[in-house]
Design a protein around this motif. Structure first.
Motif, PDB file in Angstrom:
ATOM      1  N   GLN A   1       0.819  -1.204   0.000  1.00 30.46           N
ATOM      2  CA  GLN A   1       0.000   0.000   0.000  1.00 30.46           C
ATOM      3  C   GLN A   1       0.857   1.260   0.000  1.00 30.46           C
ATOM      4  O   GLN A   1       0.457   2.289  -0.556  1.00 30.46           O
ATOM      5  N   ILE A   2       2.024   1.183   0.633  1.00 30.82           N
ATOM      6  CA  ILE A   2       2.924   2.340   0.653  1.00 30.82           C
ATOM      7  C   ILE A   2       3.568   2.540  -0.717  1.00 30.82           C
ATOM      8  O   ILE A   2       3.659   3.673  -1.215  1.00 30.82           O
ATOM      9  N   ASN A   3       4.000   1.463  -1.331  1.00 30.14           N
ATOM     10  CA  ASN A   3       4.713   1.556  -2.604  1.00 30.14           C
ATOM     11  C   ASN A   3       3.782   1.817  -3.778  1.00 30.14           C
ATOM     12  O   ASN A   3       4.198   2.414  -4.781  1.00 30.14           O
ATOM     13  N   TYR A   4       2.520   1.355  -3.679  1.00 32.15           N
ATOM     14  CA  TYR A   4       1.548   1.543  -4.761  1.00 32.15           C
ATOM     15  C   TYR A   4       0.309   2.255  -4.222  1.00 32.15           C
ATOM     16  O   TYR A   4      -0.392   1.714  -3.375  1.00 32.15           O
ATOM     17  N   SER A   5       0.078   3.452  -4.728  1.00 34.30           N
ATOM     18  CA  SER A   5      -1.106   4.214  -4.332  1.00 34.30           C
ATOM     19  C   SER A   5      -2.324   3.705  -5.096  1.00 34.30           C
ATOM     20  O   SER A   5      -2.215   3.169  -6.196  1.00 34.30           O
ATOM     21  N   THR A   6      -3.501   3.885  -4.491  1.00 36.41           N
ATOM     22  CA  THR A   6      -4.765   3.451  -5.094  1.00 36.41           C
ATOM     23  C   THR A   6      -5.501   4.668  -5.640  1.00 36.41           C
ATOM     24  O   THR A   6      -5.739   5.635  -4.918  1.00 36.41           O
ATOM     25  N   LEU A   7      -5.857   4.606  -6.924  1.00 40.82           N
ATOM     26  CA  LEU A   7      -6.567   5.694  -7.583  1.00 40.82           C
ATOM     27  C   LEU A   7      -7.855   5.145  -8.187  1.00 40.82           C
ATOM     28  O   LEU A   7      -7.822   4.262  -9.043  1.00 40.82           O
ATOM     29  N   THR A   8      -8.989   5.661  -7.724  1.00 39.76           N
ATOM     30  CA  THR A   8     -10.291   5.260  -8.245  1.00 39.76           C
ATOM     31  C   THR A   8     -10.748   6.291  -9.280  1.00 39.76           C
ATOM     32  O   THR A   8     -10.839   7.481  -8.965  1.00 39.76           O
ATOM     33  N   VAL A   9     -11.010   5.820 -10.498  1.00 41.28           N
ATOM     34  CA  VAL A   9     -11.373   6.715 -11.607  1.00 41.28           C
ATOM     35  C   VAL A   9     -12.772   6.371 -12.102  1.00 41.28           C
ATOM     36  O   VAL A   9     -13.060   5.214 -12.410  1.00 41.28           O
ATOM     37  N   ASN A  10     -13.614   7.382 -12.168  1.00 38.39           N
ATOM     38  CA  ASN A  10     -14.952   7.248 -12.766  1.00 38.39           C
ATOM     39  C   ASN A  10     -14.927   8.019 -14.085  1.00 38.39           C
ATOM     40  O   ASN A  10     -15.016   9.246 -14.108  1.00 38.39           O
ATOM     41  N   LEU A  11     -14.806   7.275 -15.180  1.00 34.66           N
ATOM     42  CA  LEU A  11     -14.745   7.875 -16.511  1.00 34.66           C
ATOM     43  C   LEU A  11     -16.110   7.718 -17.175  1.00 34.66           C
ATOM     44  O   LEU A  11     -16.542   6.601 -17.448  1.00 34.66           O
ATOM     45  N   PHE A  12     -16.789   8.844 -17.427  1.00 37.74           N
ATOM     46  CA  PHE A  12     -18.137   8.773 -17.986  1.00 37.74           C
ATOM     47  C   PHE A  12     -18.257   9.689 -19.197  1.00 37.74           C
ATOM     48  O   PHE A  12     -17.489  10.631 -19.380  1.00 37.74           O
ATOM     49  N   GLU A  13     -19.264   9.377 -20.018  1.00 40.49           N
ATOM     50  CA  GLU A  13     -19.454  10.068 -21.301  1.00 40.49           C
ATOM     51  C   GLU A  13     -20.238  11.366 -21.118  1.00 40.49           C
ATOM     52  O   GLU A  13     -21.156  11.454 -20.300  1.00 40.49           O
ATOM     53  N   TYR A  14     -19.875  12.361 -21.912  1.00 42.72           N
ATOM     54  CA  TYR A  14     -20.533  13.665 -21.884  1.00 42.72           C
ATOM     55  C   TYR A  14     -21.990  13.519 -22.312  1.00 42.72           C
ATOM     56  O   TYR A  14     -22.292  12.926 -23.341  1.00 42.72           O
ATOM     57  N   GLN A  15     -22.921  14.068 -21.519  1.00 46.40           N
ATOM     58  CA  GLN A  15     -24.353  13.887 -21.768  1.00 46.40           C
ATOM     59  C   GLN A  15     -24.782  14.428 -23.122  1.00 46.40           C
ATOM     60  O   GLN A  15     -25.660  13.875 -23.776  1.00 46.40           O
ATOM     61  N   ALA A  16     -24.175  15.498 -23.572  1.00 47.65           N
ATOM     62  CA  ALA A  16     -24.596  16.130 -24.827  1.00 47.65           C
ATOM     63  C   ALA A  16     -24.220  15.313 -26.053  1.00 47.65           C
ATOM     64  O   ALA A  16     -24.560  15.684 -27.174  1.00 47.65           O
ATOM     65  N   ASN A  17     -23.541  14.189 -25.866  1.00 47.91           N
ATOM     66  CA  ASN A  17     -23.230  13.327 -27.009  1.00 47.91           C
ATOM     67  C   ASN A  17     -24.463  12.619 -27.542  1.00 47.91           C
ATOM     68  O   ASN A  17     -24.447  12.053 -28.634  1.00 47.91           O
ATOM     69  N   LEU A  18     -25.551  12.615 -26.763  1.00 47.57           N
ATOM     70  CA  LEU A  18     -26.792  12.013 -27.242  1.00 47.57           C
ATOM     71  C   LEU A  18     -27.379  12.856 -28.376  1.00 47.57           C
ATOM     72  O   LEU A  18     -27.133  14.070 -28.458  1.00 47.57           O
ATOM     73  N   PRO A  19     -28.194  12.278 -29.269  1.00 49.15           N
ATOM     74  CA  PRO A  19     -28.775  13.037 -30.372  1.00 49.15           C
ATOM     75  C   PRO A  19     -29.592  14.222 -29.870  1.00 49.15           C
ATOM     76  O   PRO A  19     -30.461  14.071 -29.006  1.00 49.15           O
ATOM     77  N   MET A  20     -29.287  15.418 -30.375  1.00 47.15           N
ATOM     78  CA  MET A  20     -29.993  16.656 -30.076  1.00 47.15           C
ATOM     79  C   MET A  20     -29.947  17.002 -28.588  1.00 47.15           C
ATOM     80  O   MET A  20     -30.796  17.703 -28.071  1.00 47.15           O
TER      81      MET A  20
END
Length: 294
Positions: free
Chosen positions: A213-232
Motif C-alpha cells: 500500500q505504501i509503494n503503490y497508491s490506489t486511484l479510483t477513476v470514474n470515466l463517464f461520457e458527456y451527456q450532450a453526445n446524445l442526439p440533439m
C-alpha cells in the motif's frame, strides 16, 4: 670556613636528589595504562537450560535503524467527463503503461446509450503526482478530485521491530533444540518455536500488505461520457419521446407480469363463477319444470 662551605654543598646536593625523585614519581603517577575494551560475552546454552524460566527481553532493546523519511499511504478519487469515451479510455491505457500502473478492477457500464468506466488503478507512489497532473492536463474535464494521505510510519517500523525481535528469538530457540536434556524440554522448545513461527508469518503478511500500500497508491477513476453526445442533447424532444415509450412499455410488462402472478386468484374466481352458473342453471330448470306441471 671551608668546612661550612662543604656542608652547604652537601645539603644542596641532597635537596637536588630529592627533587629528581619526586619529579620521577609524579611523572609515573600521571601515566595511564592502555585500556582494552572487552566485547560482551555471547549467551551460552546453559543460560537457557530451563525453558520455563526463560523470559523474552523487551523489544526496545533490539537495535533498529529507523530512516528519517516517513511512510505514507496515498489514495485518490477522480471523476472525468469525456466527449469521446473510446479515445479517453485509450489515452488512459497509455498513461497506465507510461507510469507502470495496472488495473486492479475494471467495470464497464452501458446505460441509455451512455458508456462509463469504474476503474481502480494501482500506481507507484513515486508516479502518483505525475499521473494526477497528466489526467488534469488532458482534453477531458475533471469534475471531481479527492486525494487523501495517511501516515503509517509508526505501524510500519513497529512491524519491522517485531519481526527482527521474533526472528532473533526464533534462532535462539532453534539453537536450543540440540541441547534439550529430555523429551519434555524438547517439546516445550518446539512449542515456543511453533508459536514464534506463526507470529512471524502473520507479521510478515501484514508487513507485505502495508509495504504494498505504501509503494503503490490506489486511484479510483470514474470515466463517464458527456451527456450532450446524445442526439440533439440529453434533454431533447426525441430523447424524451424515447424515454416515454420505454416507460409505457415497462408499465405494460409489469401489468402482464402482475396478471400472470395472480393465477391462483384467477383459478379460484373461475371456479366460483362456474359453480354459481351451475346453481343458477339448475334453479331455472327446476322452475321451468314446475311451471310445466301446473
Amino acid at each position: 670556613m671551608k668546612r661550612n662551605n662543604l656542608w652547604i654543598l652537601i645539603l644542596l646536593f641532597a635537596m637536588g636528589s630529592c627533587a629528581d625523585k619526586n619529579a620521577e614519581t609524579s611523572s609515573k603517577s600521571v601515566e595511564i595504562a592502555p585500556v582494552t575494551l572487552m566485547e560482551p560475552a555471547e549467551a551460552t546454552d546453559d543460560e537457557f537450560a530451563g525453558v520455563k524460566d526463560y523470559a523474552l527481553e523487551p523489544r526496545d532493546k533490539v537495535e533498529l535503524s529507523i530512516p528519517n523519511h516517513v511512510k505514507i499511504i496515498k489514495n485518490g478519487n477522480v471523476s472525468i467527463e469525456s466527449k469521446n469515451i473510446t479515445k479517453s479510455k485509450k489515452n488512459l491505457d497509455a498513461l497506465m503503461k507510461r507510469f507502470s500502473a495496472y488495473y486492479q478492477q475494471e467495470t464497464t457500464n452501458n446505460n441509455n446509450d451512455l458508456t462509463s468506466y469504474n476503474l481502480i488503478i494501482r500506481v507507484p507512489t513515486t508516479s502518483f503526482e505525475s499521473m494526477m497532473t497528466a489526467l488534469e492536463s488532458g482534453e477531458d474535464n475533471v469534475t471531481e478530485k479527492n486525494i487523501s494521505a495517511e501516515d503509517v510510519s509508526l505501524q510500519y517500523f513497529d512491524l519491522q521491530s517485531r519481526l527482527k525481535s521474533k526472528r532473533a528469538y526464533l534462532e535462539r530457540y532453534q539453537a536450543m533444540v540440540s541441547s534439550a536434556k529430555n523429551v519434555k524440554e524438547l517439546l516445550e522448545i518446539q512449542e515456543q518455536i511453533r508459536q514464534l513461527q506463526e507470529d512471524i508469518d502473520s507479521n510478515e503478511a501484514t508487513y507485505r500488505n502495508l509495504s504494498n500500500q505504501i509503494n503503490y497508491s490506489t486511484l479510483t477513476v470514474n470515466l463517464f461520457e458527456y451527456q450532450a453526445n446524445l442526439p440533439m442533447g440529453s434533454n431533447s424532444f426525441w430523447v424524451q419521446i424515447k424515454e416515454s415509450i420505454n416507460f409505457g412499455w415497462n408499465i405494460i410488462e409489469n401489468l402482464i407480469l402482475g396478471i400472470i402472478g395472480l393465477w391462483p386468484v384467477w383459478i379460484i374466481l373461475g371456479t366460483l363463477i362456474f359453480v354459481i352458473k351451475k346453481v343458477i342453471k339448475k334453479r331455472k330448470q327446476k322452475k321451468n319444470l314446475e311451471n310445466v306441471q301446473i
